[in-house]
Design an enzyme around this catalytic site. Structure first.
Site, PDB file in Angstrom:
ATOM      1  CG  PHE A  82     -59.032 -70.096 -49.975  1.00  0.00           C
ATOM      2  CD1 PHE A  82     -58.231 -69.488 -49.029  1.00  0.00           C
ATOM      3  CD2 PHE A  82     -58.478 -70.438 -51.200  1.00  0.00           C
ATOM      4  CE1 PHE A  82     -56.893 -69.228 -49.306  1.00  0.00           C
ATOM      5  CE2 PHE A  82     -57.151 -70.180 -51.478  1.00  0.00           C
ATOM      6  CZ  PHE A  82     -56.357 -69.569 -50.522  1.00  0.00           C
ATOM      7  CB  ALA A  83     -62.558 -64.974 -51.672  1.00  0.00           C
ATOM      8  CG  HIS A  84     -59.382 -68.652 -55.384  1.00  0.00           C
ATOM      9  ND1 HIS A  84     -60.233 -69.320 -54.525  1.00  0.00           N
ATOM     10  CD2 HIS A  84     -59.225 -69.462 -56.461  1.00  0.00           C
ATOM     11  CE1 HIS A  84     -60.556 -70.487 -55.055  1.00  0.00           C
ATOM     12  NE2 HIS A  84     -59.963 -70.601 -56.229  1.00  0.00           N
ATOM     13  CB  SER A  85     -60.519 -64.716 -59.566  1.00  0.00           C
ATOM     14  OG  SER A  85     -60.994 -64.918 -60.889  1.00  0.00           O
TER      15      SER A  85
END
Length: 286
Positions: A66-69
């Protein structure tokens, strides 16, 4: 509140993509959000940097990253992308590698996508829906499966009531382990309100997944009126730890947190109600 259909247009879905490594997999997911007007290229670089700095904690379940920033000026609107890989790639996670699905999130704040994340956590935790998503031949079919509409084979997909497998190694008997414990001296009472923090590197992505799974278990136990769950990031968690009975997080983030004066409980699969059930039982010794 935005739902999944709002956040994930068909144009933000790519299936059977080839990626050489985890950086390229995240880059593909980031590029889709750029193409749909959700982010700038800088946000893609921020997502990659997040893993470089904090480790592969974004791999929240077997095969799922679950890619995010953090919310930043690089986020133009709240939105998502979905990349299913043709061949799995390693992110470096000790138990959930290799990854075949990269879901990316860009959030302008921590509220606009909360209900969508709750729905996605329930869907990905349901084996029938997960199988339908893995078999979806087109972006439109995938979005239909997410919406509980017809799957590629024509059958209906509906969001099933959450069931929890019997937790292992909790010290309970085989018969009693699956029964929801009563609030007692070992757990919260009506006169008290406990808090559990779910923690990730940025507070808007993986911690929300874990929060929703934990709340499903608390609802099943009938403990929701006694225990509140707050999703937060590593910096805020250190300041709020004294308010909590425990902190639930990944192994990577647990190392980052260190000793915060409260028990830090590691969860490997953020979508597994069975694992969270077992960790919650261990927390309250029930």
């Amino acid at each position: 509140m935005k739902d999944l259909q709002d956040l994930l247009p068909a144009e933000a879905v790519r299936l059977d993509v080839r990626a050489a490594d985890w950086r390229e997999a995240i880059t593909v997911a980031g590029r889709l959000m750029v193409e749909t007007g959700v982010t700038t290229d800088e946000y893609t670089r921020e997502m990659v940097a997040n893993v470089e700095e904090n480790g592969p904690y974004i791999v929240i379940a077997p095969g799922l990253a679950f890619a995010h920033s953090r919310p930043s000026p690089a986020v133009l609107a709240t939105g998502m992308s979905w990349v299913r890989l043709a061949e799995p790639v390693a992110f470096g996670h000790e138990s959930n590698d290799p990854v075949t699905l990269v879901v990316a999130l860009a959030a302008q704040d921590s509220a606009a996508h909360t209900s969508a994340m709750a729905g996605l956590a329930r869907l990905l935790g349901d084996p029938a829906t997960a199988a339908a998503l893995a078999a979806a031949p087109t972006p439109e079919a995938l979005r239909a499966a997410l919406a509980g509409e017809r799957t590629p084979d024509g059958s209906e997909t509906t969001e099933q009531p959450v069931t929890t497998e019997q937790p292992a190694a909790t010290g309970a008997s085989a018969t009693g382990a699956s029964a929801a414990p009563e609030p007692s001296a070992a757990g919260p009472r009506a006169a008290s309100l406990h808090k559990i923090l779910t923690v990730c590197g940025n507070g808007v992505g993986t911690s929300l997944f874990l929060k929703n799974t934990l709340e499903q278990v608390l609802d099943r136990w009938g403990w929701s009126r006694f225990v509140t769950v707050e999703a937060t990031d590593t910096i805020s968690a250190k300041g709020k730890a004294s308010e909590a009975v425990a902190l639930f997080t990944s192994r990577e983030i647990a190392r980052t947190l260190g000793d915060v004066g409260r028990p830090v409980k590691v969860v490997q699969d953020f979508t597994s109600t069975a694992e969270v059930d077992a960790v919650l039982r261990d927390t309250y010794d029930v």
